[in-house]
Scaffold this active site. Sequence first.
Site, PDB file in Angstrom:
ATOM      1  N   ASP A   1      -9.149   9.245  -2.584  1.00 21.38           N
ATOM      2  CA  ASP A   1      -8.425  10.338  -1.936  1.00 21.38           C
ATOM      3  C   ASP A   1      -8.775  11.659  -2.608  1.00 21.38           C
ATOM      4  OD1 ASP A   1      -6.620  12.100  -0.817  1.00 21.38           O
ATOM      5  OD2 ASP A   1      -4.920  11.373  -2.009  1.00 21.38           O
TER       6      ASP A   1
ATOM      7  N   ASP B   1      -3.649  15.892   2.378  1.00 18.90           N
ATOM      8  CA  ASP B   1      -2.680  15.082   1.648  1.00 18.90           C
ATOM      9  C   ASP B   1      -1.597  16.021   1.123  1.00 18.90           C
ATOM     10  OD1 ASP B   1      -2.673  12.097   0.407  1.00 18.90           O
ATOM     11  OD2 ASP B   1      -1.672  13.504  -0.955  1.00 18.90           O
TER      12      ASP B   1
ATOM     13  N   SER C   1       6.887   9.271   6.105  1.00 16.86           N
ATOM     14  CA  SER C   1       6.264   8.226   5.283  1.00 16.86           C
ATOM     15  C   SER C   1       7.042   6.924   5.252  1.00 16.86           C
ATOM     16  CB  SER C   1       6.063   8.749   3.859  1.00 16.86           C
ATOM     17  OG  SER C   1       5.146   9.818   3.869  1.00 16.86           O
TER      18      SER C   1
END
Length: 639
Positions: free
Chosen positions: A352, A365, A328
């Site tokens: 999301d 996720d 990330s």
Amino acid sequence: MTTLRDNDAELRRFRLRVTLLGGLVFLCFALLLARFLWLQVIQHETFAVKAEENRISLLPVVPNRGLIVDRNGVVLARNYSAYTLEITPSKLNASLDETIAGLSTLVAIDLKDRKRFKKLLEDARGFESVPLRTRLTDEEVARFTAQHFRFPGVEVQARLFREYPQGETASHVVGYIGRVSRAEADALGDSDDAANYRGTDHIGKEGLEKSYEKLLHGQAGYEEVERTSGGRAVRTLSRTPAKPGSNLILSIDIELQKIVEEAFGDRRGALVAIEPATGEVLAYVSRPGYDPNLFVDGIDAQSWGELNNSPDRPMINRPLSGTYAPGSTFKPFMALAALELGKRTPSQTIYDPGFYMLGGHRFNDDVVGGHGTVDMRRSIIVSCNTYYYVLGHDMGINAIHDFMQPFGFGRKTGIDLENEKVGVLPSPEWKSRRFKGAAGRWVGGDTISVSNGSGYNAYTPLQIAHAVANLANNGVVLKPHLVKTVEDGVTHARRPAVVQAHYRIPLKQENVDFIKNAMVGVTSEPGGTGYRAFAGAGYTVGGKTGTAQVITIRKGEKYNAAKLAERLRDNALFTAFAPVEQPRIVLAMVVENAGKGGDAAAPIARKALDYYLLGKRPQEKDKGKVEKQDTVNGNAPAT
């Protein structure tokens, strides 16, 4: 009957014999005279030169090697003199084993010395002396000298040795020297530096010792020495002194280096800290390290085996040649690309649900159930994978590749160390070269993985730190370097090691400021993935955590660290710059197989920034090693 002698005939024979004998004697003297005239008159000049050469020998004077010190003058590499017991195999009268056995009665020679000697002998030439024992005591020198006549081909030599007083600290930066191998000797013999390396036994092998070898080595001198016919030196006729090598003043802060290395504890990994305004490297950590002093005399087989066969691979220079998925930590660059290319606005949101579907494939996720409605700033602060899955699909791999390349991803930084790896900035062209046939075709899922910092992404910690420095520097790109100043060994005049040439990535300042502000939220706002590590910091820091898979999790399975061998668990990453208003330090780091970046990497970064910005050293209770994570659970790692 009496025979009368012919006196006249005998006299003639006698005279003939005398004449022949006289002629023979005359001829011999004539030949001697001719030879004398040839040697003393006609060839006088030639033999006079040879006689002078036999009388006078030119001996090389090896220069003192330059010192290596950190930015504050702390010595990292220096020289000291010691006596060495050396054997020249071609000059021995007895066998090598007999000679060593005899020497062992005068000087302590253990098994380690014998093994190292055997290894060095394999690379040596017959006329070269090979050290059997180094660092002899005065008593040992005296005992051998008294019995020297018994050991032709064995000498005690006064030598300069290299010492690394910091031991393992910054070992991958400084590197080490070692004895010149046969291949290196052949290469030097064919080079323009052949004369300058006469009499030199050691040469830089790794790190700065190798990349700055010519500067550190200096310029050899020579002595004219008069010798007897037996080869014994009588007197020195003249001396041209050697010019010592240049000293290297590094940009490294060795105290910062020590704090970071201690904070890593027994973990494997790397950290690179850079001053963005200059490109100077402030800390360069590769863990585990090694003791470079082991290599100076020639490393023994046991020590080499322990280093070379260790599963922790201490000889690998991780910041330079270790390649890792950035996880990330890639997301701020993706967000900046979206702003610069007009693919997103700061306020634009996505929903999301905890996953993204593409062609029947589900990309999870890291939060079950997702983050709900997410805008760009929050996507960075909470590290929302789904936001970047969608963004990557919308941008396309070519736009991602072309935007990232100027930041230094997938490019050598040009740092002043050898053997830097390029890494992999993925593209369809790269994949078609890397894989054959259908396997080399780029597919949509590849882009989704790349956009999240995983997939085929593979960068060195140095490249990641360089990219973050370019971001902190508002797009100004400077080459990172370890040597700050070169000091002349004679005059002590100093000059910059690097004449900086730079370029600027064309970026809109409002976009850069937005990304920096979001990275501040990572460390300063509740819910930020780096918030716990930087609670109460006395400075503003922009940061980004990252977690990168080491192995692929099968479809339908969940990541569970407790069920995996330690070396198969996720890598923890963290990047940061501080203070945000005018960054003085940028860092990027990876802790191998440690889990989440916010838990394992960010606390180490906090210790580094506290020391560099505030002068605060870790308290004794805080010096503990980073503990290995045994119960980290999750889906697709992203934090």
